[in-house]
Design a protein around this motif. Structure first.
Motif, PDB file in Angstrom:
ATOM      1  N   GLU A   2       5.256  -2.120  -4.180  1.00 25.37           N
ATOM      2  CA  GLU A   2       4.466  -1.944  -2.873  1.00 25.37           C
ATOM      3  C   GLU A   2       3.072  -2.699  -3.312  1.00 25.37           C
ATOM      4  N   VAL A  63       5.287   4.393   0.754  1.00 27.17           N
ATOM      5  CA  VAL A  63       6.362   3.626   1.120  1.00 27.17           C
ATOM      6  C   VAL A  63       7.004   3.281  -0.323  1.00 27.17           C
ATOM      7  N   GLN A  68      12.536   1.002   3.148  1.00 28.21           N
ATOM      8  CA  GLN A  68      11.566   1.834   3.850  1.00 28.21           C
ATOM      9  C   GLN A  68      10.431   0.696   4.385  1.00 28.21           C
ATOM     10  N   TYR A  69      10.088  -0.313   3.367  1.00 28.45           N
ATOM     11  CA  TYR A  69       9.187  -1.243   3.647  1.00 28.45           C
ATOM     12  C   TYR A  69       9.392  -2.151   4.731  1.00 28.45           C
TER      13      TYR A  69
END
Length: 99
Positions: A2, A63, A68-69
């Motif tokens: 992330e 995240v 999910q991102y």
């Protein structure tokens, strides 16, 4: 993962401001940008996306997976598409409203 994505997205956001780029080049880069997912952009989704179960104090570490991102990016793209603006404008709005 992330942190690298957010860093790249933030660099690209500033890169678009280069005066040496043509308007067409800027438009292309803007259309390709993902929204950096930080506390401002994530918290902004909290009230409109209850399916994400975002806590009040969520940060970029909330995240945790590529899946999910992608879900967050798709949600933002849906919202901004309805408004007729590029997705990166969501980041600008979230940042400006938070400061």
């Amino acid at each position: 993962m992330e942190e690298v994505q957010n860093f790249f997205n933030l660099v690209l956001k500033k890169f678009v401001c280069l005066e040496s780029l043509s308007p067409g080049q800027k438009q292309t880069l803007i259309s390709l940008q993902h929204v950096p997912l930080d506390s401002y952009t994530i918290i902004g989704l909290r009230s409109i996306s209850p399916e994400f179960s975002i806590p009040k104090n969520a940060t970029m570490k909330f995240v945790e997976s590529l899946e999910q991102y992608i879900k967050f990016q798709k949600k933002i793209a849906t919202i901004t598409s309805k408004a007729g603006v590029p997705a990166i404008y969501y980041d600008i709005l979230a940042w400006d409203m938070g400061h």
